[in-house]
Design an enzyme around this catalytic site. Structure first.
Site, PDB file in Angstrom:
ATOM      1  N   LYS A 144     -20.602 -12.228  62.453  1.00 34.23           N
ATOM      2  CA  LYS A 144     -19.715 -13.054  61.569  1.00 34.23           C
ATOM      3  C   LYS A 144     -18.523 -13.117  62.660  1.00 34.23           C
ATOM      4  O   LYS A 144     -17.614 -12.188  62.655  1.00 34.23           O
ATOM      5  CB  LYS A 144     -19.567 -12.590  60.360  1.00 34.23           C
ATOM      6  N   GLY A 176      -9.774 -13.713  49.999  1.00 38.55           N
ATOM      7  CA  GLY A 176      -9.262 -12.860  48.737  1.00 38.55           C
ATOM      8  C   GLY A 176      -8.350 -13.756  48.046  1.00 38.55           C
ATOM      9  O   GLY A 176      -7.917 -13.014  47.029  1.00 38.55           O
ATOM     10  N   ALA A 205     -15.243 -17.270  51.791  1.00 34.50           N
ATOM     11  CA  ALA A 205     -13.969 -17.162  51.530  1.00 34.50           C
ATOM     12  C   ALA A 205     -13.166 -17.828  50.368  1.00 34.50           C
ATOM     13  O   ALA A 205     -13.584 -19.081  50.507  1.00 34.50           O
ATOM     14  CB  ALA A 205     -12.852 -17.151  52.718  1.00 34.50           C
ATOM     15  N   GLY A 206     -12.470 -17.367  49.676  1.00 30.33           N
ATOM     16  CA  GLY A 206     -11.863 -18.217  48.660  1.00 30.33           C
ATOM     17  C   GLY A 206     -12.364 -18.050  47.261  1.00 30.33           C
ATOM     18  O   GLY A 206     -11.987 -18.314  46.266  1.00 30.33           O
ATOM     19  N   ALA A 226     -17.293 -11.547  48.751  1.00 26.91           N
ATOM     20  CA  ALA A 226     -17.056 -10.303  48.988  1.00 26.91           C
ATOM     21  C   ALA A 226     -15.685 -10.098  47.871  1.00 26.91           C
ATOM     22  O   ALA A 226     -16.372  -9.211  46.927  1.00 26.91           O
ATOM     23  CB  ALA A 226     -16.089 -10.141  50.278  1.00 26.91           C
ATOM     24  N   SER A 227     -14.521 -10.116  47.960  1.00 25.97           N
ATOM     25  CA  SER A 227     -13.658  -9.744  47.065  1.00 25.97           C
ATOM     26  C   SER A 227     -13.818 -10.218  45.335  1.00 25.97           C
ATOM     27  O   SER A 227     -13.808  -9.388  44.685  1.00 25.97           O
ATOM     28  CB  SER A 227     -12.184 -10.189  47.234  1.00 25.97           C
TER      29      SER A 227
END
Lengths: 67, 292
Positions: B130, B191, B217-218, B239-240
């Site tokens: 990635k 994040g 992301a986001g 992720a986050s």
């Protein structure tokens, strides 16, 4: 003696020290570990045959949690 | 573009609403059945939810959330060995039969990213990466110039490159042109949990892409992941939103369901938005009532 940098820290070892010996002193298990010297990857198959020389910048890396 | 788009809606008549929050139908063919896996570079993945391991409080918590997510591929970063480190992230992934997707997080030049990818290939015995090249410390937005340059080198070097990028359709096209195996546009900054700030751009990226599009992301919560899939994305990387949730394991399960629901909704073909109502009950056969 050989003076190099390992993971950003000053390192001194015997003349002729190999990458394999340096890795061994840094981490108990070399599984999932890779090495670069001066910006070039040193494959594990060449760790025993590659010596660290004066001024080398050695990076020993592994997995960390990250997105 | 496909010559005869099967599911492109006609131009909206006057009085209907469209707008940036309207997930547009697009001319990619809809899947025809339940057997609808995500395939990247010829490899079939078991889930359309990709797991980002960053931000988890402990390896034990990671293990539980990863299991709940149903993901079979998870990102890891590459960092200097910490001689004091205990436990192994790689063992957690291996124990769940989850593949490693190394990232180049923290790199801000093509040169750094290429070296990091090569180290990752050596460390994890995978040529998947990635690719991230960050252009700004505060927003962590990608640097598209360095990104395309790094992608070109890595593809040439035999890597399967999944490129984390902006939601710019032109950059996405450039990444595909240099041989990236998947395009990973952001919904909003890493994040931030701000969701998909420009759904229209994501729909444009999807419309033109000949390789899988993974929203990355986001994502803040399950509805964001669902929207990504409704927009036609082939997968979502989270992720986050999972690892920093108050209950990561439960959020992982929510994301898993959201991705499935969004994919089904996209495949089903949503109704157009209307400004006024449209009765769903018949208007014929209404009873007559005399009011005196």
């Amino acid at each position: 003696m050989t003076a190099a940098t390992v993971n950003g820290a000053p390192w001194q070892g015997p003349h002729g020290a190999t990458v394999a010996q340096v890795v061994d002193s840094w981490c108990p298990s070399p599984k999932g570990v890779a090495v670069a010297i001066n910006g070039e990857v040193v494959p594990a198959s060449r760790w025993s045959a590659t010596t660290v020389t004066d001024g080398d910048r050695v990076e020993i890396v592994t997995a960390a949690a990250g997105g | 573009m496909v010559d005869s788009p099967p599911r492109t809606p006609p131009d909206p008549p006057l009085g209907t609403t469209t707008g940036p929050d309207a997930p547009a139908c697009h001319p990619r063919p809809a899947p025809t059945g339940a057997d609808d896996p995500l395939v990247i570079a010829g490899r079939t993945l078991g889930s359309r939810l990709l797991f980002g391991t960053g931000g988890m409080a402990s390896l034990d918590a990671l293990h539980r959330a990863l299991a709940a997510s149903g993901s079979d591929i998870a990102t890891v970063a590459l960092r200097r060995v910490d001689p004091q480190a205990r436990g192994s992230l790689l063992d957690v992934l291996a124990g769940l039969d989850v593949s490693v997707l190394p990232n180049t997080a923290g790199c801000s030049t093509a040169t750094e990213a290429v070296l990091t990818a090569r180290l990752a290939r050596e460390a994890f015995q995978t040529d998947w990466v990635k690719l991230e090249v960050i252009g700004d410390d505060q927003t962590l937005l990608p640097d598209p110039i360095e990104l395309v340059a790094a992608a070109e080198v890595l593809v040439e070097d035999g890597f399967t490159v999944l490129a984390y990028t902006t939601d710019d359709p032109v950059v996405a096209r450039r990444l595909e042109a240099v041989g990236c195996a998947a395009i990973m546009p952001l919904g909003s900054p890493i994040g931030s949990g701000l969701g998909i700030r420009n759904p229209h751009n994501i729909a444009l990226v999807v419309e033109q892409a000949g390789v899988p599009v993974i929203l990355d992301a986001g994502i803040g919560t399950a509805s964001d992941a669902c929207l990504a899939m409704e927009l036609g994305c082939d997968g979502v990387l989270v992720a986050s939103a999972i690892t920093r949730a108050q209950r990561p394991e439960r959020m992982a399960a929510a994301m898993r369901g959201a991705v499935v629901a969004g994919r089904d909704a996209w495949a089903a073909g949503r109704i157009p938005r209307r400004f006024h109502a449209s009765a769903s009950s018949p208007t014929d056969g209404l009873i007559a009532v005399d009011v005196r």
